[in-house]
Design an enzyme around this catalytic site. Sequence first.
Site, PDB file in Angstrom:
ATOM      1  CE  LYS A  10     -12.735 -21.138 -32.105  1.00  0.00           C
ATOM      2  NZ  LYS A  10     -11.845 -21.047 -33.289  1.00  0.00           N
ATOM      3  N   GLY A  55      -5.898 -17.033 -25.218  1.00  0.00           N
ATOM      4  CA  GLY A  55      -5.978 -16.094 -26.331  1.00  0.00           C
ATOM      5  C   GLY A  55      -5.774 -14.687 -25.839  1.00  0.00           C
ATOM      6  CD  GLU A  99      -9.850  -6.975 -28.986  1.00  0.00           C
ATOM      7  OE1 GLU A  99      -8.688  -7.276 -29.349  1.00  0.00           O
ATOM      8  OE2 GLU A  99     -10.705  -6.495 -29.764  1.00  0.00           O
ATOM      9  N   GLY A 135     -10.756 -12.586 -24.088  1.00  0.00           N
ATOM     10  CA  GLY A 135     -10.979 -13.115 -22.736  1.00  0.00           C
ATOM     11  C   GLY A 135     -12.084 -12.354 -22.010  1.00  0.00           C
ATOM     12  CD  GLU A 158      -3.536 -19.668 -18.296  1.00  0.00           C
ATOM     13  OE1 GLU A 158      -2.810 -18.658 -18.187  1.00  0.00           O
ATOM     14  OE2 GLU A 158      -3.696 -20.498 -17.392  1.00  0.00           O
ATOM     15  CB  CYS A 207       1.000 -15.497 -23.887  1.00  0.00           C
ATOM     16  SG  CYS A 207       1.427 -17.137 -23.323  1.00  0.00           S
ATOM     17  CD  GLU A 252      -0.048 -10.285 -25.928  1.00  0.00           C
ATOM     18  OE1 GLU A 252      -1.251 -10.279 -26.235  1.00  0.00           O
ATOM     19  OE2 GLU A 252       0.490 -11.212 -25.306  1.00  0.00           O
TER      20      GLU A 252
HETATM   21  P1  NAD Z   1      -7.672 -14.535 -30.017  1.00  0.00           P
HETATM   22  O1  NAD Z   1      -8.113 -14.070 -28.693  1.00  0.00           O
HETATM   23  O2  NAD Z   1      -7.955 -13.727 -31.189  1.00  0.00           O
HETATM   24  O3  NAD Z   1      -8.264 -15.977 -30.332  1.00  0.00           O
HETATM   25  C1  NAD Z   1      -8.090 -17.070 -29.469  1.00  0.00           C
HETATM   26  C2  NAD Z   1      -9.178 -18.087 -29.742  1.00  0.00           C
HETATM   27  O4  NAD Z   1     -10.443 -17.532 -29.393  1.00  0.00           O
HETATM   28  C3  NAD Z   1      -9.309 -18.513 -31.201  1.00  0.00           C
HETATM   29  O5  NAD Z   1      -9.628 -19.884 -31.266  1.00  0.00           O
HETATM   30  C4  NAD Z   1     -10.469 -17.665 -31.688  1.00  0.00           C
HETATM   31  O6  NAD Z   1     -11.135 -18.234 -32.794  1.00  0.00           O
HETATM   32  C5  NAD Z   1     -11.354 -17.643 -30.469  1.00  0.00           C
HETATM   33  N1  NAD Z   1     -12.283 -16.511 -30.386  1.00  0.00           N
HETATM   34  C6  NAD Z   1     -12.167 -15.287 -30.976  1.00  0.00           C
HETATM   35  N2  NAD Z   1     -13.219 -14.519 -30.655  1.00  0.00           N
HETATM   36  C7  NAD Z   1     -14.010 -15.258 -29.839  1.00  0.00           C
HETATM   37  C8  NAD Z   1     -15.242 -15.007 -29.153  1.00  0.00           C
HETATM   38  N3  NAD Z   1     -15.857 -13.829 -29.248  1.00  0.00           N
HETATM   39  N4  NAD Z   1     -15.779 -15.981 -28.401  1.00  0.00           N
HETATM   40  C9  NAD Z   1     -15.152 -17.172 -28.275  1.00  0.00           C
HETATM   41  N5  NAD Z   1     -14.001 -17.472 -28.898  1.00  0.00           N
HETATM   42  C10 NAD Z   1     -13.422 -16.532 -29.670  1.00  0.00           C
HETATM   43  O7  NAD Z   1      -6.112 -14.794 -29.817  1.00  0.00           O
HETATM   44  P2  NAD Z   1      -5.065 -15.213 -30.937  1.00  0.00           P
HETATM   45  O8  NAD Z   1      -4.849 -14.020 -31.801  1.00  0.00           O
HETATM   46  O9  NAD Z   1      -5.453 -16.502 -31.581  1.00  0.00           O
HETATM   47  O10 NAD Z   1      -3.777 -15.534 -30.042  1.00  0.00           O
HETATM   48  C11 NAD Z   1      -2.921 -14.543 -29.589  1.00  0.00           C
HETATM   49  C12 NAD Z   1      -3.247 -14.138 -28.157  1.00  0.00           C
HETATM   50  O11 NAD Z   1      -3.244 -15.273 -27.311  1.00  0.00           O
HETATM   51  C13 NAD Z   1      -2.235 -13.207 -27.563  1.00  0.00           C
HETATM   52  O12 NAD Z   1      -2.872 -12.142 -26.925  1.00  0.00           O
HETATM   53  C14 NAD Z   1      -1.490 -14.051 -26.553  1.00  0.00           C
HETATM   54  O13 NAD Z   1      -0.927 -13.356 -25.495  1.00  0.00           O
HETATM   55  C15 NAD Z   1      -2.525 -14.993 -26.114  1.00  0.00           C
HETATM   56  N6  NAD Z   1      -1.920 -16.208 -25.580  1.00  0.00           N
HETATM   57  C16 NAD Z   1      -1.930 -16.394 -24.234  1.00  0.00           C
HETATM   58  C17 NAD Z   1      -1.358 -17.522 -23.686  1.00  0.00           C
HETATM   59  C18 NAD Z   1      -1.352 -17.744 -22.205  1.00  0.00           C
HETATM   60  O14 NAD Z   1      -1.192 -18.859 -21.772  1.00  0.00           O
HETATM   61  N7  NAD Z   1      -1.529 -16.748 -21.383  1.00  0.00           N
HETATM   62  C19 NAD Z   1      -0.784 -18.478 -24.514  1.00  0.00           C
HETATM   63  C20 NAD Z   1      -0.796 -18.261 -25.882  1.00  0.00           C
HETATM   64  C21 NAD Z   1      -1.389 -17.111 -26.400  1.00  0.00           C
END
Ligand code: NAD
Length: 492
Positions: free
Chosen positions: A172, A225, A228, A230, A247, A281, A378
């Site tokens: 997804k 992602g 929060e 996570g 991650e 990230c 962040e």
């Molecule tokens: P996000 O957490 O908003 O979304 C990430 C994914 O999760 C999306 O596909 C979203 O649709 C899905 N999602 C949202 N709510 C959900 C839920 N309740 N249950 C299941 N899935 C859900 O993150 P974002 O805004 O897309 O990306 C930015 C974040 O990602 C930043 O905090 C960044 O640090 C992190 N990030 C981390 C890494 C790493 O490897 N550590 C790499 C890239 C990005």
Amino acid sequence: MYINGEFCDSEDGQTFMATDPANGEVIAEISKAGISDTKKSVDAARKAFDSGVWSGLSGEERSRILKQLVDKINENAEKLTGLEVKDSGSTVRKAGEDIFLSAKSLNYFSKAAAVNFNEDIPGLSKEGVSKNIIRYEPVGVCALIIPWNFPLKMAIWKLGPALAAGNTVILKPAMETSVTACELAKLISETEIPKGVVNIITGSGSVIGTELVKNPDVDKVGFTGSTEVGKIIMQNASSNLKKITLECGGKSANIVLDDADIEMSIDGAIYAAFYHQGQCCEGGTRLLLHEKIYDKFISGLKEKVERMKIGDPADKSVTVGPVVNQDQFDTVMKYIKTGIEEGAEILTGGKQSGSEGLFIEPTVFVNVENKMKIAQEEIFGPVLVVIKFKDDDEAVSIANDSVFGLAGAVWSGNDERALSIADKLRTGTVWINEYHLLSDRAPFGGYKQSGIGREFGTEGMKEYMEAKHIHIDEIKDRSKKPWYRTVVPKDS
Ligand code: NAD
Ligand code: MN
């Protein structure tokens, strides 16, 4: 969407628009999955896993088939790059690198598919009269949930190890950037990957993401992602005690010592903080400067940041594109306001750039204290905070004063001095005189609230495997069993 080897729309016909953040133009209409579509994709992955069409193949066979996808990505690199630029606001240089690295990482995982992870270990009894085998098997059905900052690359980071290990998956992508995932589905359909092994559904994280994470037929969630989300995933995955790798976010310290090459570390600080408009990230978003070089460094940094070229991300000379969407734009601007209210001072930037598109000037804050919000949270945008330190111990203590622990760097002319700092940083990656560079063979992931588990390398592969111990006993005479008289009654 791509479910059980078929391209399909959502059952209720809902869609959403993919837009170009450089100008607001709609570039694609994408199906918005509902719960029933999500269940359908899980059923397809479950049946494909249980049938053994994929896990039952030899590792060599999976390796050969995954290599077909590597070739498809390479053949379509230019098209994928163009789509990534339009959908995500990546500069064309960054997007081109992403596609190249996606193919390269998938190639690594295709080779890992053929590696025998199984081990023979010595017998357990004193006499060594048993054979012991550790077998690594796929976990099962994996839901792969990814963010918008490196769209295709994140998809491959998860698909690669999951498929190499023999799992079946539902991918997804983030709603902000689903276009290259849809394109990937086409490429997958042209390979010998059996139907149902990879399913790709698009739509809202809080709706279909939640369904994937709660669905009892899903065995594992691989997530990248925000911290929060996570945490929410960790809670929801507990329903059937799913395996998880998370991650999440970071606020990494980029430490410049007084013996560093100043020009190189200024370039490095810009690269660390502003690559992809700071939407990384692992970005070096806290710049820690030794007091002896502080003034010189700051004036060089200001001059160079102001020379960065902001504009059309499709222009090869541009190094700063737009941020991904209006929400992200608003969040970043709000943090800039917070920084000023907290008493930090803007060295450069701080405003929207131009009047069309979601462009923000690369922004540097000085006079920052590590306890300020702009140093603890962040921001995920082009905002760098600078903090002064007086000795190596203080640098370490500021760096570790964070809820995150993803990455960091040390710039120094003395590797040993830098290494002694690296050893004290509570983070998953530390670069010395470098930034952002990852290796397919080295584990990547977070300490503390930056995540759980690792991607890449043997560690990354094992996240998609279950370990099974098989003991084959070689004492065939029952009276010689070590436990013979402990529990079993004497023969009558
Ligand atoms: P996000 O957490 O908003 O979304 C990430 C994914 O999760 C999306 O596909 C979203 O649709 C899905 N999602 C949202 N709510 C959900 C839920 N309740 N249950 C299941 N899935 C859900 O993150 P974002 O805004 O897309 O990306 C930015 C974040 O990602 C930043 O905090 C960044 O640090 C992190 N990030 C981390 C890494 C790493 O490897 N550590 C790499 C890239 C990005
Ligand atoms: Mn988009």
